[in-house]
Enzyme design. Sequence first.
Site: not given
Ligand code: F6R
Length: 249
Positions: A70, A139, A141, A146
Amino acid sequence: MTKAHIHILKDANEVSVKAADMIQEVVEQNERPVLGLATGSTPLGMYRELIDRYQAGEIDFSAVRTFNLDEYYGLAPDHPQSYYQFMMKSFFEHVNVPLEQIHIPHGKPTDVQAYCQQYDAWIEKAGGIDLQILGIGVNGHIGFNEPADELQPFTHLVRLKEETIEANARFFERREDVPQYAITMGIRNILQAKKIILLAIGEDKAAAVAGMLNAGITTRLPATFLQLHDHVHVLVDEAAASKLVSTSR
Ligand code: F6R
């Protein structure tokens, strides 16, 4: 109940080392390996470990092709908070993946829909993803898929939820600076990977991890869709595993 292989590891360092081992195996076993990569805090130790191994001459990334999950919509690749910059600084500047083999969604495409289709086509042309690395949002995701009434199968533009904006505000000077939209691979892109590793570190991920493994499949907790995949490894530290019921250990 779930088919996922759950690895409960002592701490963040053990999670990073185990993830690096699994990446190294895929890189060594495939002639032209394709890795799906994630940003965020969770994989940082894994990238550090891979950089150390590269610098010690233990791993060669020259044949590797990568696709990131992403990118923030509206941030050009040269924006300091873009995931493009994050990946360059955290990993790519320190290893030998050739620039033309790196794919990170562009945050400012002229035609979003056409660009998303192009991104999917690039993944397909590369032969699909051999190993997808995932983090998980508080959450539930994965990528930026989301919680919602519906999930999208392919790469698409998505509005970020308030809790995601809140969680990611730490990377920005002001909360208002966090983009409200992102371009993300879809659920089908993720499930098409041959193998998936989901990493989770810390207590704030414990509820999402437990839900992912124990709830039924629901668009309200997108990570539950990983239950549909046969080759998922969940690498968690003890804190992130703290809400798992003992039967799933
Ligand atoms: C990042 C992504 C997100 C993160 C998730 C956890 O490329 O796709 O799904 O993996 O938000 O983020 P952290 O590791 O910062 O807690």
